[in-house]
Design a protein around this motif. Structure first.
Motif, mmCIF file in Angstrom:
data_model
loop_
_atom_site.group_PDB
_atom_site.id
_atom_site.type_symbol
_atom_site.label_atom_id
_atom_site.label_comp_id
_atom_site.label_asym_id
_atom_site.label_seq_id
_atom_site.Cartn_x
_atom_site.Cartn_y
_atom_site.Cartn_z
ATOM 1 N N ARG A 38 0.944 -1.286 -0.138
ATOM 2 C CA ARG A 38 0.085 -0.116 -0.011
ATOM 3 C C ARG A 38 0.741 1.263 -0.249
ATOM 4 O O ARG A 38 0.595 2.238 -0.706
ATOM 5 C CB ARG A 38 -0.898 0.092 1.289
ATOM 6 C CG ARG A 38 -2.322 -0.779 0.997
ATOM 7 C CD ARG A 38 -3.349 -0.718 2.179
ATOM 8 N NE ARG A 38 -2.648 -1.469 3.378
ATOM 9 C CZ ARG A 38 -2.949 -2.835 3.412
ATOM 10 N NH1 ARG A 38 -3.752 -3.566 2.836
ATOM 11 N NH2 ARG A 38 -2.350 -3.510 4.334
ATOM 12 N N ALA A 41 2.235 1.627 -3.630
ATOM 13 C CA ALA A 41 1.213 2.200 -4.239
ATOM 14 C C ALA A 41 1.091 3.576 -4.132
ATOM 15 O O ALA A 41 0.740 4.255 -5.208
ATOM 16 C CB ALA A 41 -0.163 1.259 -4.046
ATOM 17 N N LYS A 52 -1.628 -2.182 -7.056
ATOM 18 C CA LYS A 52 -2.981 -1.302 -6.802
ATOM 19 C C LYS A 52 -4.091 -2.402 -7.316
ATOM 20 O O LYS A 52 -4.990 -2.562 -6.683
ATOM 21 C CB LYS A 52 -2.698 -0.228 -7.522
ATOM 22 C CG LYS A 52 -3.521 0.925 -6.737
ATOM 23 C CD LYS A 52 -3.501 2.256 -7.456
ATOM 24 C CE LYS A 52 -4.621 2.976 -6.880
ATOM 25 N NZ LYS A 52 -5.970 2.305 -6.313
ATOM 26 N N THR A 53 -3.681 -3.004 -8.590
ATOM 27 C CA THR A 53 -4.923 -3.646 -9.119
ATOM 28 C C THR A 53 -5.139 -4.879 -8.454
ATOM 29 O O THR A 53 -6.106 -5.394 -8.108
ATOM 30 C CB THR A 53 -4.554 -4.063 -10.566
ATOM 31 O OG1 THR A 53 -3.372 -4.670 -10.743
ATOM 32 C CG2 THR A 53 -4.694 -2.573 -11.412
ATOM 33 N N ASP A 56 -7.003 -3.802 -5.101
ATOM 34 C CA ASP A 56 -8.073 -3.532 -5.214
ATOM 35 C C ASP A 56 -9.096 -4.956 -5.468
ATOM 36 O O ASP A 56 -10.405 -4.954 -5.041
ATOM 37 C CB ASP A 56 -8.388 -2.415 -6.208
ATOM 38 C CG ASP A 56 -7.869 -1.230 -5.562
ATOM 39 O OD1 ASP A 56 -7.549 -1.147 -4.520
ATOM 40 O OD2 ASP A 56 -7.588 -0.084 -6.244
ATOM 41 N N ASP A 129 -10.358 -1.881 -0.168
ATOM 42 C CA ASP A 129 -10.596 -3.236 -0.794
ATOM 43 C C ASP A 129 -11.585 -3.924 -0.119
ATOM 44 O O ASP A 129 -11.692 -5.204 -0.292
ATOM 45 C CB ASP A 129 -9.020 -3.897 -1.086
ATOM 46 C CG ASP A 129 -8.401 -4.200 0.385
ATOM 47 O OD1 ASP A 129 -8.699 -3.513 1.341
ATOM 48 O OD2 ASP A 129 -7.588 -4.618 0.518
#
Ligand code: AMP
Length: 185
Positions: A38, A41, A52-53, A56, A129
């Motif tokens: 995190r 990111a 990040k993808t 999430d 998330d």
């Protein structure tokens, strides 16, 4: 003194909170791979942008990348001197096997909280998330990938399972008792 500890627990089991307390108690750096990703990111580093993808979507990052992240962290002076308290790693059998190739482990603890309880806790938590889909994916990844890793440590005789229900202080006391037993204190 240095200790090398692993903390397992389903998302929502209180693992993060307990790890902060245990790291303080044992004087070892708290290494949360989720926090590291995190932060990466937020800083916009290449690994962070890729993470990040995955974060999430509630999907696991590739093992190879995670191993590099952890290996780099292990090379830093605080870990060399004081050991570590790993939170969120290893999360797959491949990561578990690679980890014991890198270092000895003094103890692994699993904070055990039933799935219906963690679901309720996560719904009220508000992390980005923590969408219904993210939560479902993370619990599925936990069952498919992480449970086999936990069972692998259990089969090696390294795992202590600790009841994660009760007040945070009660759970901390149980974890310390279990870990101290392993450390021979
Ligand atoms: P956490 O804060 O531990 O729940 O981690 C948040 C997210 O970071 C996870 O849902 C994964 O996408 C990613 N992640 C963290 N640690 C790992 C790991 N050891 N292996 C793969 N993905 C990870």
């Amino acid at each position: 003194m240095s200790v090398r500890l692993l903390v397992f627990g389903r998302q929502g089991a209180g693992k993060g909170t307990q790890c902060v307390k245990l790291a303080e108690h044992y004087g070892a750096p708290h290494i949360s791979t989720g926090d590291m990703l995190r932060q990466a990111a937020a800083a916009g580093t290449p690994i962070g942008l890729e993470a990040k993808t995955y974060i999430d979507d509630g999907k696991l990052m590739p093992d190879e990348i995670m191993l590099n992240v952890v290996q780099e962290r292990f090379a830093q002076a605080d870990v060399v001197e004081h050991g570590f308290l790993l939170d969120g790693f290893p999360r797959t059998l491949v990561q578990a096997e690679a980890l014991v190739g890198l270092t000895d482990i003094d103890a692994a603890v699993n904070i055990d909280v039933p799935e219906d309880v963690v679901l309720e806790r996560m719904m009220g938590r508000g992390r980005t998330d923590d969408t219904p889909e993210g939560i479902a994916n993370r619990l599925a990844a936990y069952k498919r990938e992480t449970v086999p890793a936990i069972e692998w440590f259990d089969a090696k005789g390294l795992l202590e399972t600790v009841d994660g229900l009760g007040s945070p202080d009660e759970v901390t006391a149980r974890l310390i008792a279990a870990i101290d037993g392993r450390l021979g204190h």
